[in-house]
Design a protein around this motif. Structure first.
Motif, PDB file in Angstrom:
ATOM      1  N   LYS A  89      16.520 -17.790  31.934  1.00 36.35           N
ATOM      2  CA  LYS A  89      17.404 -17.556  33.086  1.00 36.35           C
ATOM      3  C   LYS A  89      18.440 -16.625  32.904  1.00 36.35           C
ATOM      4  CE  LYS A  89      16.150 -22.513  34.529  1.00 36.35           C
ATOM      5  NZ  LYS A  89      16.794 -24.018  34.376  1.00 36.35           N
ATOM      6  N   ASP A  90      19.002 -16.009  34.184  1.00 36.87           N
ATOM      7  CA  ASP A  90      20.044 -15.161  34.108  1.00 36.87           C
ATOM      8  C   ASP A  90      21.448 -15.810  34.276  1.00 36.87           C
ATOM      9  OD1 ASP A  90      21.381 -12.874  33.916  1.00 36.87           O
ATOM     10  OD2 ASP A  90      20.973 -12.187  35.843  1.00 36.87           O
ATOM     11  N   VAL A  91      21.995 -16.410  33.295  1.00 39.84           N
ATOM     12  CA  VAL A  91      23.194 -17.132  33.292  1.00 39.84           C
ATOM     13  C   VAL A  91      24.343 -16.418  32.606  1.00 39.84           C
ATOM     14  CG1 VAL A  91      22.148 -19.310  34.112  1.00 39.84           C
ATOM     15  CG2 VAL A  91      22.444 -18.917  31.881  1.00 39.84           C
ATOM     16  N   PHE A  92      25.484 -16.938  32.798  1.00 38.53           N
ATOM     17  CA  PHE A  92      26.693 -16.468  31.850  1.00 38.53           C
ATOM     18  C   PHE A  92      27.020 -17.563  31.003  1.00 38.53           C
ATOM     19  CE2 PHE A  92      26.952 -13.486  35.291  1.00 38.53           C
ATOM     20  CZ  PHE A  92      26.838 -12.183  34.574  1.00 38.53           C
ATOM     21  N   CYS A  93      26.807 -17.470  29.690  1.00 42.89           N
ATOM     22  CA  CYS A  93      27.268 -18.568  28.718  1.00 42.89           C
ATOM     23  C   CYS A  93      28.542 -18.246  28.083  1.00 42.89           C
ATOM     24  CB  CYS A  93      26.220 -18.925  27.809  1.00 42.89           C
ATOM     25  SG  CYS A  93      24.495 -19.635  28.387  1.00 42.89           S
ATOM     26  N   PRO A  94      29.284 -19.324  27.631  1.00 40.42           N
ATOM     27  CA  PRO A  94      30.494 -18.835  26.940  1.00 40.42           C
ATOM     28  C   PRO A  94      30.384 -18.612  25.549  1.00 40.42           C
ATOM     29  CG  PRO A  94      30.249 -21.320  27.249  1.00 40.42           C
ATOM     30  CD  PRO A  94      29.170 -20.779  27.900  1.00 40.42           C
ATOM     31  N   ALA A 126      19.690 -24.249  27.387  1.00 40.12           N
ATOM     32  CA  ALA A 126      19.191 -24.277  28.715  1.00 40.12           C
ATOM     33  C   ALA A 126      18.823 -23.119  29.423  1.00 40.12           C
ATOM     34  CB  ALA A 126      20.462 -25.013  29.732  1.00 40.12           C
ATOM     35  N   ALA A 127      19.468 -22.032  29.071  1.00 43.30           N
ATOM     36  CA  ALA A 127      18.882 -20.930  29.569  1.00 43.30           C
ATOM     37  C   ALA A 127      17.550 -20.288  28.972  1.00 43.30           C
ATOM     38  CB  ALA A 127      20.033 -19.849  29.495  1.00 43.30           C
ATOM     39  N   ARG A 128      17.430 -20.697  27.970  1.00 40.95           N
ATOM     40  CA  ARG A 128      15.878 -20.289  27.382  1.00 40.95           C
ATOM     41  C   ARG A 128      14.833 -21.099  27.390  1.00 40.95           C
ATOM     42  NH1 ARG A 128      13.489 -17.227  26.945  1.00 40.95           N
ATOM     43  NH2 ARG A 128      12.597 -17.532  24.989  1.00 40.95           N
ATOM     44  N   THR A 129      15.050 -22.403  27.550  1.00 38.59           N
ATOM     45  CA  THR A 129      14.028 -23.450  27.861  1.00 38.59           C
ATOM     46  C   THR A 129      14.075 -24.086  29.025  1.00 38.59           C
ATOM     47  OG1 THR A 129      15.613 -25.385  26.753  1.00 38.59           O
ATOM     48  CG2 THR A 129      14.219 -23.689  25.293  1.00 38.59           C
ATOM     49  N   GLY A 130      14.514 -23.709  30.204  1.00 37.38           N
ATOM     50  CA  GLY A 130      14.679 -24.367  31.297  1.00 37.38           C
ATOM     51  C   GLY A 130      14.819 -25.806  31.284  1.00 37.38           C
TER      52      GLY A 130
END
Length: 138
Positions: A89-94, A126-130
């Motif tokens: 997923k294309d998200v911004f993580c801290p 969460a971004a990599r494994t949905g």
């Protein structure tokens, strides 16, 4: 005139029923023929997988086992059961280093699955494994 006893008639009918039951063709199954797909999922804090018993059992035929079972099973189906093939997923993580280790073991459509990966934080997990490792929360 021949006289037949009731017992003889019953025995004959019973024998005929047994023969008919044995000769009847087997019924076709209405369900799927694919092997069951299930994964035992754990997420542990740190860089080593959880060693304690437990975890969440995700079953996909039909989807059940954790809060997002339907989504997780759909994502796994699209990736042919390979967790590493789930699109990121294309998200911004801290930029926070709080490692979490995800582990999955089980089968996908009859094929063994063994997966362990450590992520820098739960956002990256969460971004990599949905939805597969979305074991907590809504």
């Amino acid at each position: 005139m021949t006289h037949t006893s009731v017992k003889a008639v019953r025995a004959g009918l019973l024998a005929a029923l047994v023969l008919l039951a044995c000769a009847a063709p087997a019924r076709a199954t209405t369900g799927h023929l694919a092997p069951d797909s299930y994964l035992l999922l754990t997420v542990s804090q740190g860089e080593t997988p959880a060693t304690a018993q437990g975890g969440t059992l995700l079953r996909c035929d039909p989807p059940r086992g954790h809060r997002h079972a339907a989504d997780a099973c759909a994502e796994l189906a699209a990736a042919d059961g390979r967790i590493t093939a789930i699109p990121a997923k294309d998200v911004f993580c801290p930029m926070l280093y709080a490692p979490v280790t995800a582990h999955a073991r089980g089968t996908w459509r009859g094929q063994p699955v063994e997966y362990t990966e450590t992520f820098p934080n739960s956002c990256m997990l969460a971004a990599r494994t949905g939805s597969v490792f979305a074991l907590d929360g809504p």
